[in-house]
Design a protein around this motif. Structure first.
Motif, PDB file in Angstrom:
ATOM      1  N   LEU A 156     -10.756   7.540   3.469  1.00 38.63           N
ATOM      2  CA  LEU A 156     -10.136   8.860   3.368  1.00 38.63           C
ATOM      3  C   LEU A 156     -11.085   9.956   3.789  1.00 38.63           C
ATOM      4  CD1 LEU A 156      -8.243   8.453   0.028  1.00 38.63           C
ATOM      5  CD2 LEU A 156      -7.510   7.942   2.311  1.00 38.63           C
ATOM      6  N   GLY A 180      -2.518  -1.215  -2.731  1.00 36.93           N
ATOM      7  CA  GLY A 180      -1.183  -1.273  -3.322  1.00 36.93           C
ATOM      8  C   GLY A 180      -0.525   0.080  -3.369  1.00 36.93           C
ATOM      9  N   VAL A 229       3.803  16.954  -1.695  1.00 34.47           N
ATOM     10  CA  VAL A 229       2.654  16.108  -2.067  1.00 34.47           C
ATOM     11  C   VAL A 229       2.037  16.689  -3.338  1.00 34.47           C
ATOM     12  CG1 VAL A 229       0.427  15.173  -1.296  1.00 34.47           C
ATOM     13  CG2 VAL A 229       2.220  15.667   0.398  1.00 34.47           C
ATOM     14  N   HIS A 247      -4.610   2.637  -3.921  1.00 35.12           N
ATOM     15  CA  HIS A 247      -5.812   2.334  -3.126  1.00 35.12           C
ATOM     16  C   HIS A 247      -7.049   2.444  -4.020  1.00 35.12           C
ATOM     17  CE1 HIS A 247      -9.013   3.221  -0.184  1.00 35.12           C
ATOM     18  NE2 HIS A 247      -8.326   2.381   0.560  1.00 35.12           N
ATOM     19  N   ASN A 276       0.851  -1.201   0.000  1.00 37.26           N
ATOM     20  CA  ASN A 276       0.000   0.000   0.000  1.00 37.26           C
ATOM     21  C   ASN A 276       0.882   1.244   0.000  1.00 37.26           C
ATOM     22  OD1 ASN A 276       0.533   0.852   2.812  1.00 37.26           O
ATOM     23  ND2 ASN A 276      -0.679  -0.939   3.379  1.00 37.26           N
ATOM     24  N   GLY A 277       0.261   2.399  -0.173  1.00 35.84           N
ATOM     25  CA  GLY A 277       1.026   3.637  -0.272  1.00 35.84           C
ATOM     26  C   GLY A 277       1.646   4.060   1.052  1.00 35.84           C
ATOM     27  N   THR A 278       0.984   3.746   2.154  1.00 32.46           N
ATOM     28  CA  THR A 278       1.488   4.172   3.461  1.00 32.46           C
ATOM     29  C   THR A 278       2.774   3.431   3.805  1.00 32.46           C
ATOM     30  OG1 THR A 278      -0.771   4.608   4.149  1.00 32.46           O
ATOM     31  CG2 THR A 278       0.859   4.425   5.906  1.00 32.46           C
ATOM     32  N   THR A 286      -2.816  17.517   3.527  1.00 25.36           N
ATOM     33  CA  THR A 286      -2.615  16.248   2.826  1.00 25.36           C
ATOM     34  C   THR A 286      -3.368  15.182   3.596  1.00 25.36           C
ATOM     35  OG1 THR A 286      -0.956  14.621   2.113  1.00 25.36           O
ATOM     36  CG2 THR A 286      -0.453  15.833   4.113  1.00 25.36           C
ATOM     37  N   HIS A 335      -1.527  10.912  -5.535  1.00 27.08           N
ATOM     38  CA  HIS A 335      -2.570  11.381  -6.470  1.00 27.08           C
ATOM     39  C   HIS A 335      -2.034  11.566  -7.887  1.00 27.08           C
ATOM     40  CE1 HIS A 335      -4.752  13.517  -2.864  1.00 27.08           C
ATOM     41  NE2 HIS A 335      -4.498  12.250  -2.644  1.00 27.08           N
ATOM     42  N   THR A 343       0.681  10.873   5.123  1.00 24.18           N
ATOM     43  CA  THR A 343       1.959  11.526   4.827  1.00 24.18           C
ATOM     44  C   THR A 343       2.677  11.860   6.145  1.00 24.18           C
ATOM     45  OG1 THR A 343       0.702  12.643   3.076  1.00 24.18           O
ATOM     46  CG2 THR A 343       3.034  13.228   3.302  1.00 24.18           C
ATOM     47  N   LYS A 364      -8.272   5.672  -5.476  1.00 24.58           N
ATOM     48  CA  LYS A 364      -7.509   6.345  -6.540  1.00 24.58           C
ATOM     49  C   LYS A 364      -8.047   5.894  -7.891  1.00 24.58           C
ATOM     50  CE  LYS A 364      -4.844   8.043  -3.357  1.00 24.58           C
ATOM     51  NZ  LYS A 364      -5.756   7.793  -2.236  1.00 24.58           N
ATOM     52  N   ASP A 385       5.293  12.524  -2.152  1.00 26.52           N
ATOM     53  CA  ASP A 385       4.107  11.692  -2.000  1.00 26.52           C
ATOM     54  C   ASP A 385       3.284  11.942  -3.261  1.00 26.52           C
ATOM     55  OD1 ASP A 385       1.546  10.780  -1.527  1.00 26.52           O
ATOM     56  OD2 ASP A 385       1.541  11.302   0.599  1.00 26.52           O
TER      57      ASP A 385
END
Ligand SMILES: Cc1ncc(COP(=O)(O)O)c(C=O)c1O
Length: 438
Positions: free
Chosen positions: A438, A218, A156, A208, A86-88, A110, A185, A114, A211, A182
Motif C-alpha cells: 500500500l 482476505g 470509503v 489484508h 481479498n478486498g479487491t 483512497t 478500514h 477502489t 489491516k 469500501d
C-alpha cells in the motif's frame, strides 16, 4: 549546535548530528513498519491448522469459512457475510453484482483498488473531492457530478472514520443510485452506534495483513439483501449452484480454509488489538501535543473505533519542513512512515491520462495528499518506540531552518557522494523497503 530538552528515559537523540539523516546511528535497528500484521494466539492457530489438515478440506466453503462468515454476520448485525480471497476481488464482485455500469462516483483520496475495481470492469470512476475535516467523500460535491450515465456511489470509510452515510443515502435514494461502501478500514467501527457493515446496498472489508485484523489475505462482502447475497455466492464460485450446474457467469473469489482459521483466531484477539491501537494513539497524542504544524487526526469518542491509523496532517507553512522531508528524516531512523494515500488516484494511471484536468475539481484531495503521513502502530509498537519516534519529530520540527539548510547542502553534494547511506523518498525501492503493497 542546538540541544534539546525533555523527559526522556529511552536512549535519546540530543542534537542534529544525532539524526541518522546527518550521520547519526538509526534510532531503530529493525525497521518499524506501518501496518505490521497483528497475530492472534499461535497455539490456537496451530490447533486449527491441524484440524484443517486432518479434515483435508482446504477450500470450497469449508467449515472454517462457514464459521468465520457466521461470526462476522453476528458481530456486524448483518444478515449475510460472504468471505472472499481479498478486498479487491470482493469490491469487483460487489460492483458487478449490483450491476453498476457507466460512471460511478468515488473519492480519489483512497487506495487505488477502489478505482481499479471499477475500471477493471470498464466502468468509469468519476473522482469526487473529500471533506477536509473527515477525509471522506464530500456529499455536497456529489450532485454536480451525477450524469445520465451515473449508476452508483462508492463511499470509503477512510481510516475507519465512517462517511457521512445519512447524506449519501439521501442522495442515492433521490437519484435512484446504488450505494456501496469500501469499508476496508472500517472493521470494528460504528456509525451512530451501529456497526459498519450494514449500510448501503453492501459493504466490503479487506483483511489484508496491513489491516489491524487480517486473514493473511482476505476480504468479505456484507449485505442485508438476501437476493444480492445469493448472486454474490454464485459469482465468487464460478457460477456453480451445485455439482456440475453452472447457472451464472462467475469467477474465483473464494476464501480458503487457512485464511478463515487465521481470521477466527485473530477475531479472538480483536479487543486486544484495538486496545493496543488505542493506547498507541493516546501515546502519540501525548508526545506530539503542542508540536506546531503537526496535527493528529481525531476519532469520534462516541463511536466504536479500531484506531488502526495514526495519521498526521503536516502543515508545511508552520513546520517549515515538508511532509516528505519529515518522512525522509524518519525513514533514515528506520521508521518507515508512509504517505497514505499519495498522490490520489486521479494522478495514477490510467486515470491521470484519462482525466488530466481532474485535479481542478479536487482541491481538498490535492492539498491533503501533500500533508498526510501515517506512523507505525499496532502490536509491534509500544510506548518506548513512540517516544523515540516523537522525539525525532520534535527535533526535526523545532530545528527546521537548520535542517533545511543542511538538506539542501546534502542534495547538492549527493551526486558526488556515492557512499551516501540515505536515500530520499523518491529514491527508495518500495517493493524492497516495505512489507506492504500500500
Ligand atoms: C481503502 C482500500 N480499499 C481496498 C483495498 C484492497 O484490499 P485488498 O488489499 O484486501 O485487496 C485496500 C487495502 O488493501 C484499501 O485500503
Amino acid at each position: 549546535m542546538p540541544k534539546f530538552q525533555g523527559d526522556w528515559r529511552c536512549e535519546m537523540k540530543m542534537t542534529l548530528d544525532d539524526l541518522a539523516i546527518f550521520g547519526g546511528d538509526s534510532a531503530f535497528q529493525e525497521p518499524l513498519h506501518v501496518g505490521r500484521p497483528n497475530l492472534g494466539d499461535r497455539d490456537l492457530l496451530l490447533m486449527r491448522v491441524n484440524d484443517m489438515l486432518d479434515r483435508r478440506w482446504l477450500s470450497n466453503n469449508g467449515p472454517f469459512v462457514q464459521e468465520f462468515e457466521q461470526r462476522i454476520s453476528d458481530m456486524m448485525g448483518v444478515k449475510n457475510c460472504i468471505a472472499m480471497c481479498n478486498g479487491t476481488v470482493a469490491l469487483e464482485i460487489a460492483i458487478r453484482s449490483l450491476e453498476l455500469k457507466g460512471e460511478v462516483i468515488v473519492p480519489s483520496f483512497t487506495f487505488v483498488a477502489t478505482a481499479h475495481a471499477l475500471q477493471w470492469q470498464k466502468i468509469t470512476p468519476v473522482f469526487c473531492d473529500i471533506d477536509p475535516k473527515t477525509h471522506t467523500i464530500d456529499p455536497s460535491c456529489i450532485e454536480k457530478m451525477i450524469t445520465p450515465r451515473t449508476s452508483g456511489i462508492i463511499g470509503v470509510h477512510l481510516w475507519g472514520r465512517p462517511c457521512d452515510i445519512a447524506s449519501l443515502e439521501k442522495i442515492a435514494a433521490s437519484h435512484n443510485l446504488k450505494l456501496l461502501f469500501d469499508a476496508a478500514h472500517g472493521f470494528g467501527c460504528s456509525y451512530k452506534n451501529k456497526m459498519i457493515g450494514s449500510f448501503g446496498d453492501a459493504e466490503v472489508f479487506s483483511f489484508h495483513p496491513t489491516k489491524f485484523f487480517n486473514t493473511c489475505e482476505g476480504g468479505a462482502i456484507v449485505t442485508n439483501d438476501d437476493a444480492l447475497a445469493d448472486k454474490i455466492r454464485l459469482m465468487k464460485n464460478f457460477g456453480f449452484s451445485g455439482y456440475d450446474n453452472v447457472i451464472y457467469i462467475g469467477t474465483n473469489g473464494k476464501m480458503n480454509e487457512f485464511s478463515a482459521l487465521m481470521g477466527l483466531t485473530n477475531l479472538e484477539s480483536l479487543d486486544k488489538f484495538i486496545a493496543v491501537n488505542h493506547e498507541n494513539y493516546k501515546s502519540y497524542e501525548r508526545e506530539l501535543r503542542g508540536l506546531a504544524g503537526v496535527k493528529l487526526i481525531v476519532y469520534d469518542q462516541r463511536e466504536k473505533c479500531n484506531y488502526q491509523y495514526v495519521l498526521l496532517e503536516i502543515d508545511e507553512s508552520i513546520t517549515e519542513l515538508s511532509r516528505d522531508q519529515i518522512i525522509d528524516i524518519l525513514r533514515a531512523e528506520n521508521v518507515l512512515a508512509r504517505r497514505y494515500f499519495y498522490p490520489g488516484c486521479h494522478k495514477m494511471e490510467p486515470y491521470r491520462s484519462h482525466f488530466p484536468q481532474a485535479g481542478l475539481v479536487l482541491p481538498e484531495t490535492e492539498k491533503l495528499a501533500k500533508r498526510v503521513c501515517s506512523l507505525p502502530t499496532g502490536t509491534a509498537v509500544g510506548p518506548d518506540e513512540i517516544k523515540k519516534i516523537c522525539r525525532i519529530m520534535q527535533i526535526a520540527v523545532t530545528s527546521a531552518p537548520e535542517i533545511r539548510e543542511r538538506l539542501s547542502g546534502q542534495s547538492a553534494n549527493k551526486s558526488n557522494d556515492s557512499r551516501s547511506r540515505y536515500l530520499p523518498i523518491g529514491g527508495l525501492n518500495y517493493e524492497k523497503d516495505t512489507i506492504s503493497p500500500l
